[in-house]
Design a protein around this motif. Sequence first.
Motif, PDB file in Angstrom:
ATOM      1  N   VAL A  95       0.933  -1.050  -0.020  1.00 46.12           N
ATOM      2  CA  VAL A  95       0.083   0.139   0.120  1.00 46.12           C
ATOM      3  C   VAL A  95       0.933   1.272   0.132  1.00 46.12           C
ATOM      4  CG1 VAL A  95      -2.026   1.170   1.171  1.00 46.12           C
ATOM      5  CG2 VAL A  95      -1.787  -1.200   1.243  1.00 46.12           C
ATOM      6  N   PRO A  96       1.065   1.858  -1.171  1.00 50.37           N
ATOM      7  CA  PRO A  96       2.058   3.047  -1.312  1.00 50.37           C
ATOM      8  C   PRO A  96       1.794   4.134  -0.218  1.00 50.37           C
ATOM      9  CG  PRO A  96       0.449   2.915  -3.153  1.00 50.37           C
ATOM     10  CD  PRO A  96       0.179   1.680  -2.394  1.00 50.37           C
ATOM     11  N   ASP A  97       0.514   4.404   0.155  1.00 52.60           N
ATOM     12  CA  ASP A  97       0.255   5.625   0.975  1.00 52.60           C
ATOM     13  C   ASP A  97       0.106   5.023   2.471  1.00 52.60           C
ATOM     14  OD1 ASP A  97      -2.054   4.596   0.421  1.00 52.60           O
ATOM     15  OD2 ASP A  97      -3.072   6.432   0.128  1.00 52.60           O
ATOM     16  N   PHE A  98       0.565   4.034   2.841  1.00 49.74           N
ATOM     17  CA  PHE A  98       0.621   3.462   4.292  1.00 49.74           C
ATOM     18  C   PHE A  98       1.266   4.328   5.286  1.00 49.74           C
ATOM     19  CE2 PHE A  98       2.418   0.905   7.810  1.00 49.74           C
ATOM     20  CZ  PHE A  98       1.216   0.357   8.118  1.00 49.74           C
ATOM     21  N   ASN A  99       0.601   4.598   6.267  1.00 44.06           N
ATOM     22  CA  ASN A  99       1.320   5.403   7.228  1.00 44.06           C
ATOM     23  C   ASN A  99       0.843   4.646   8.581  1.00 44.06           C
ATOM     24  OD1 ASN A  99       1.897   7.109   9.243  1.00 44.06           O
ATOM     25  ND2 ASN A  99       1.065   9.070   8.334  1.00 44.06           N
ATOM     26  N   GLU A 100       2.145   4.266   9.531  1.00 41.10           N
ATOM     27  CA  GLU A 100       1.937   3.569  10.702  1.00 41.10           C
ATOM     28  C   GLU A 100       1.145   4.379  11.476  1.00 41.10           C
ATOM     29  OE1 GLU A 100       4.931   1.237  12.915  1.00 41.10           O
ATOM     30  OE2 GLU A 100       5.982   1.526  10.869  1.00 41.10           O
ATOM     31  N   GLU A 101       1.062   5.794  11.719  1.00 40.09           N
ATOM     32  CA  GLU A 101       0.361   6.298  12.611  1.00 40.09           C
ATOM     33  C   GLU A 101      -1.193   6.195  12.387  1.00 40.09           C
ATOM     34  OE1 GLU A 101       1.807  10.407  12.152  1.00 40.09           O
ATOM     35  OE2 GLU A 101       3.786   9.764  12.844  1.00 40.09           O
ATOM     36  N   ASP A 102      -1.583   5.618  11.369  1.00 44.93           N
ATOM     37  CA  ASP A 102      -3.075   5.566  11.105  1.00 44.93           C
ATOM     38  C   ASP A 102      -3.373   4.273  12.067  1.00 44.93           C
ATOM     39  OD1 ASP A 102      -3.168   7.451   9.170  1.00 44.93           O
ATOM     40  OD2 ASP A 102      -2.903   6.121   7.655  1.00 44.93           O
ATOM     41  N   LEU A 103      -2.548   3.422  12.387  1.00 49.81           N
ATOM     42  CA  LEU A 103      -3.034   2.131  13.310  1.00 49.81           C
ATOM     43  C   LEU A 103      -3.156   2.379  14.741  1.00 49.81           C
ATOM     44  CD1 LEU A 103      -0.594  -0.466  11.568  1.00 49.81           C
ATOM     45  CD2 LEU A 103      -3.066  -0.171  11.414  1.00 49.81           C
ATOM     46  N   ASP A 104      -4.013   1.821  15.367  1.00 50.96           N
ATOM     47  CA  ASP A 104      -4.395   2.008  16.903  1.00 50.96           C
ATOM     48  C   ASP A 104      -3.234   1.416  17.748  1.00 50.96           C
ATOM     49  OD1 ASP A 104      -6.321   3.940  16.617  1.00 50.96           O
ATOM     50  OD2 ASP A 104      -7.870   2.329  16.810  1.00 50.96           O
TER      51      ASP A 104
END
Length: 163
Positions: free
Chosen positions: A154-163
Motif C-alpha cells: 500500500v503506497p500511502d500506508f502510514n503507521e500512525e493510522d494504526l491504533d
Amino acid sequence: MTEPLSKINGIITKNYLETQPENQYFERKGLGERDIKSTKIAEELVGMLNADGGVLAFGVADNGEIQDLNSLGDKLDDYRKLVFDFIALEEILVDGKLVFLFHVEQDLERIYCRKDNENVFLRVADSNRGPLTREQIKNLEYDKNIRLFEDEVVPDFNEEDLD
C-alpha cells in the motif's frame, strides 16, 4: 443411446456434438467461421485454460454441422501444434469426417497467454473474453489465489493510522 466418440470424455457422442448448447465447458468451431485460423483456436484454448477447462470441438459448426478437417490439407498440422501441457488432442471420425477434440484441463496455479503476443484470454459462459487488460489479469490472479490482497504493498500506508 449412441456410442461415445471420445475415449477421454464419455459424454461426447455425435448427438452431443450436434445439439449440446455451447457453455463454459463446451465450444464448437467450424471451418467457415471467418476462415478460422489456428491463432483463433489458440485464443479459445487459452481462455479455457484460464477458466475451468472444457472441450473445444474443431470441425463442428455452430449449427452442429459436422465438417471434415481433412479439407485443410497442409494446414492441419498448424492445429495439431496447439497442444501443450494441459491440452489433449483427440482426432475422431464422425461419419467419415475428421474432427478434433481439444480437451482442456483446469489449472488453478497459472495464467496462460498466447506465446506470440502474450495476450491473455478468459472463457466466461459461452464465449471468450480478451485480450484482458492488466487489471483484469490481476483480478484473475486473485481469483486463482496466485496473488493475495494481503501481500499487496500500500503506497500511502502510514503507521500512525494504526491504533
